[in-house]
Write an enzyme that holds these catalytic residues in place. Structure first.
Site, short mmCIF file in Angstrom:
data_model
loop_
_atom_site.label_atom_id
_atom_site.label_comp_id
_atom_site.label_asym_id
_atom_site.label_seq_id
_atom_site.Cartn_x
_atom_site.Cartn_y
_atom_site.Cartn_z
N GLU A 266 14.63 -7.56 14.03
CA GLU A 266 14.95 -6.82 12.82
C GLU A 266 14.74 -5.32 13.07
OE1 GLU A 266 12.25 -7.25 9.41
OE2 GLU A 266 14.00 -7.64 8.16
N THR B 119 3.72 -10.91 9.41
CA THR B 119 2.68 -11.06 8.38
C THR B 119 2.82 -12.42 7.70
OG1 THR B 119 2.86 -8.69 8.00
CG2 THR B 119 1.57 -9.92 6.42
N GLY B 120 4.07 -12.84 7.48
CA GLY B 120 4.30 -14.12 6.81
C GLY B 120 3.65 -15.27 7.56
N GLU C 148 0.82 -1.21 0.00
CA GLU C 148 0.00 0.00 0.00
C GLU C 148 0.87 1.27 0.00
OE1 GLU C 148 0.24 -2.34 2.17
OE2 GLU C 148 0.16 -1.68 4.27
N CYS D 216 15.96 -6.52 3.02
CA CYS D 216 15.73 -7.71 3.85
C CYS D 216 17.07 -8.31 4.29
CB CYS D 216 14.89 -8.73 3.11
SG CYS D 216 15.55 -9.14 1.50
N GLY E 114 7.68 -10.34 2.89
CA GLY E 114 7.34 -9.31 3.88
C GLY E 114 7.88 -9.70 5.23
P1 NAD Z 1 4.67 -6.39 5.71
O1 NAD Z 1 4.74 -7.78 6.18
O2 NAD Z 1 4.06 -5.37 6.59
O3 NAD Z 1 3.83 -6.32 4.34
C1 NAD Z 1 4.18 -7.06 3.20
C2 NAD Z 1 2.97 -7.16 2.28
O4 NAD Z 1 1.97 -7.96 2.92
C3 NAD Z 1 2.31 -5.84 1.95
O5 NAD Z 1 1.89 -5.86 0.61
C4 NAD Z 1 1.11 -5.83 2.89
O6 NAD Z 1 0.03 -5.03 2.45
C5 NAD Z 1 0.73 -7.29 2.89
N1 NAD Z 1 -0.04 -7.74 4.06
C6 NAD Z 1 -0.13 -7.20 5.29
N2 NAD Z 1 -0.93 -7.97 6.09
C7 NAD Z 1 -1.34 -9.02 5.34
C8 NAD Z 1 -2.16 -10.16 5.59
N3 NAD Z 1 -2.71 -10.38 6.79
N4 NAD Z 1 -2.35 -11.06 4.59
C9 NAD Z 1 -1.79 -10.88 3.37
N5 NAD Z 1 -1.01 -9.79 3.08
C10 NAD Z 1 -0.78 -8.88 4.04
O7 NAD Z 1 6.14 -5.98 5.28
P2 NAD Z 1 6.68 -4.57 4.80
O8 NAD Z 1 6.74 -3.63 5.95
O9 NAD Z 1 5.94 -4.15 3.59
O10 NAD Z 1 8.18 -4.97 4.35
C11 NAD Z 1 9.24 -5.07 5.21
C12 NAD Z 1 9.49 -6.50 5.62
O11 NAD Z 1 9.68 -7.32 4.45
C13 NAD Z 1 10.76 -6.68 6.43
O12 NAD Z 1 10.52 -7.58 7.48
C14 NAD Z 1 11.74 -7.27 5.42
O13 NAD Z 1 12.79 -7.99 6.00
C15 NAD Z 1 10.85 -8.13 4.61
N6 NAD Z 1 11.45 -8.43 3.31
C16 NAD Z 1 11.87 -9.72 3.04
C17 NAD Z 1 12.48 -10.01 1.82
C18 NAD Z 1 12.94 -11.40 1.47
O14 NAD Z 1 13.15 -11.66 0.30
N7 NAD Z 1 13.12 -12.30 2.41
C19 NAD Z 1 12.67 -8.99 0.89
C20 NAD Z 1 12.24 -7.70 1.21
C21 NAD Z 1 11.62 -7.43 2.42
#
Ligand code: NAD
Length: 480
Positions: A362, A213-214, A162, A265, A209
């Site tokens: 993190e 959330t994951g 978003e 990440c 993410g």
């Molecule tokens: P986030 O988990 O807040 O959001 C990621 C995505 O998930 C967004 O599009 C969000 O709208 C969506 N989302 C949120 N709640 C959800 C739900 N309940 N069900 C489905 N989708 C949902 O993460 P962020 O703040 O956008 O990104 C930062 C995080 O991402 C950090 O922890 C970072 O380490 C991680 N990251 C990991 C990698 C990797 O390849 N391992 C790469 C980049 C970022």
């Protein structure tokens, strides 16, 4: 969410709203899932070469629009323009790569049970894949999922963050040659992501993410018994041995911690330095940090732009504040920069302890916490001491130490003397709590394929192991 809502996209360098976007409703998603199903039926029978040609055209369109896409990404995400420009070219390279390797990965022939038989393993697409990505590398992280998913013959519904939907929307406009409905974008925050994962028209989810959330995405996917690829957060260690050029190692370390304002990440978030060089390393890191330009991410001289939002900066402030309160020493930074925008100065801490939040959770900001260690064993033990295992970095010239680190550090990627360099051709992902599954390389394609075993016997004849198990009628011994 049944109705369309609205979300404001904010420029993190100015805190001004750039645009309001309309979020996706349940009815919109139903329609998108129907279109995806129809597009999938057409796309799955495309020849690999035709798919590859479309991918190469798309990659070329992305490169032609690199300046425009990079500017949009800079305004919505705050990453310096030069890094965003690189991101567009890496995104294009990812489409080129998967267009080709998908032609080479359609299955294999295992040895059959009997010599006249043919056994085949056919790699098939899964169906409609939901791809959900974060804001820090909006196009690249989308491409790491979308390119292999489409190359494997799937349809995709992509949800950008978003915070950063605008470059993704523009990229989708450039993808006009793909069959209608094959790649669709939905907009919104967590509710829309959750609606997508739970939608009956979705057959698989690929998520990048945070760990928090994951976990929710993994649970929702498990309830529906659909596969989920999870790329989650990290707390990457960085080990510096005493056989290296301290200036180079310090600069590599600061870059690995502060790239994209520490919002990668695989940002290095914990530094373990051999005692003999620790003071010189801290001094070299301090002078390098103080030479960096912080400010407007559109300015080509800028090394470090703003953080994504107030929430992200607040987390960094909490981690640094707690460490200082518990006895850590501030060597550089430790404060906001400028009147407007979510800027935070690159920060160096010494005297940190493993129990401090800044060494455990993190941080996702430009912070370099430095710990002195006596031995490589101690450094590796510390490196492995957190529940994350995404990446790890090592600086050494000693081949035995390289091998030891390679074998003993628990992480999905170990970089030695070249921090944070991605390679489309090699798998990327996390061990331990940093994820489930891999992106990139062949594994990143196989993640979006189902295996079908086909067993063909060209002869129609009774097999000797069928009923009856006892001796045959000719022997006169059967009773029924
Ligand atoms: P986030 O988990 O807040 O959001 C990621 C995505 O998930 C967004 O599009 C969000 O709208 C969506 N989302 C949120 N709640 C959800 C739900 N309940 N069900 C489905 N989708 C949902 O993460 P962020 O703040 O956008 O990104 C930062 C995080 O991402 C950090 O922890 C970072 O380490 C991680 N990251 C990991 C990698 C990797 O390849 N391992 C790469 C980049 C970022």
């Amino acid at each position: 969410m049944t109705d369309n809502g609205r979300l404001s996209v904010v420029n993190p360098a100015t805190e001004e709203s750039i645009e309001e976007i309309v979020t996706t409703s349940r009815e919109d998603l139903d329609r998108a899932a129907g279109k995806a199903r129809r597009a999938f039926a057409e796309w799955r029978s495309f020849a690999g070469l035709d798919r590859a040609e479309l991918f190469h055209e798309l990659a070329s369109d992305l490169r032609d629009h690199a300046d425009e896409l990079a500017e949009i990404m800079t305004r919505e995400g705050g990453k310096p323009f030069i890094e965003n420009h690189d991101e567009v070219t890496w995104t294009a390279a990812c489409f080129d790569y998967y267009g080709e390797i998908a032609r080479d990965n359609v299955g294999y022939l295992p040895a059959p049970i009997e010599p006249q038989q043919l056994a085949l393993v056919i790699k098939e697409p899964v169906g409609t894949v939901a791809c959900i990505v974060p804001w820090n590398y909006p196009l690249l992280l989308a491409a790491w999922k979308v390119a292999p998913a489409l190359a494997a013959g799937n349809a995709v519904i992509l949800k950008p963050s978003e915070q950063t939907p605008l470059a993704t929307r523009r990229m989708a406009e450039l993808i006009e040659d793909l069959p209608d409905g094959l790649l669709q974008i939905v907009y919104g925050a967590g509710e829309v992501g959750e609606m997508l994962v739970r939608h009956p028209g979705v057959d698989m989810v690929a998520f990048t993410g945070s760990q928090e959330t994951g976990r929710k995405v993994g649970v929702a996917a498990a309830e529906r018994l659909i596969p989920a690829n999870l790329e989650l957060g990290g707390k990457d260690p960085f080990i510096i041995c005493d056989d290296v050029d301290i200036e180079v190692a310090a600069q590599g370390a600061v870059w690995a911690a502060c790239l994209n304002a520490g919002q990668v990440c695989t940002s290095s978030e914990r530094f373990y330095v051999m005692k003999g060089i620790a003071d010189d390393f801290v001094e070299a890191s301090k002078s390098y940090v103080e030479s960096l330009h912080i400010g407007d991410p559109m300015d080509e001289r800028t090394d470090i732009g703003p953080m994504i939002n107030e929430e992200g900066r607040g987390k960094v402030e909490r981690h640094v504040g707690e460490a200082l309160q518990k006895g850590a020493k501030l060597v550089a930074g430790g404060e906001r920069y400028g009147e407007r925008g979510f800027f935070y100065k690159p920060t160096i801490l010494t005297g940190v302890e493993p129990s401090m939040t800044v060494m455990r959770d993190e941080t996702f900001g430009p912070v370099v916490p430095i710990v002195q260690v006596d031995t490589l064993d101690e450094a590796i033990e510390q490196a492995n001491s957190v529940p994350y295992g995404l990446g790890a970095n090592v600086y050494t010239q000693d081949f035995e130490k390289m091998l030891k680190c390679m074998r003993e550090i628990r992480a999905g990627t170990v970089w030695i003397n070249d921090p944070l360099t991605d390679n489309d051709a090699a798998p990327f992902g996390g061990q331990k709590g940093s994820g489930i599954g891999r992106e990139l390389g062949r594994e990143g394609l196989e993640a979006f394929q189902e295996s079908k075993h086909v067993h063909i016997d060209p002869k129609v004849e009774k097999k000797e192991w069928w009923y009856p198990y006892g001796p045959g009628e000719e022997s006169g011994q059967r009773t029924i």
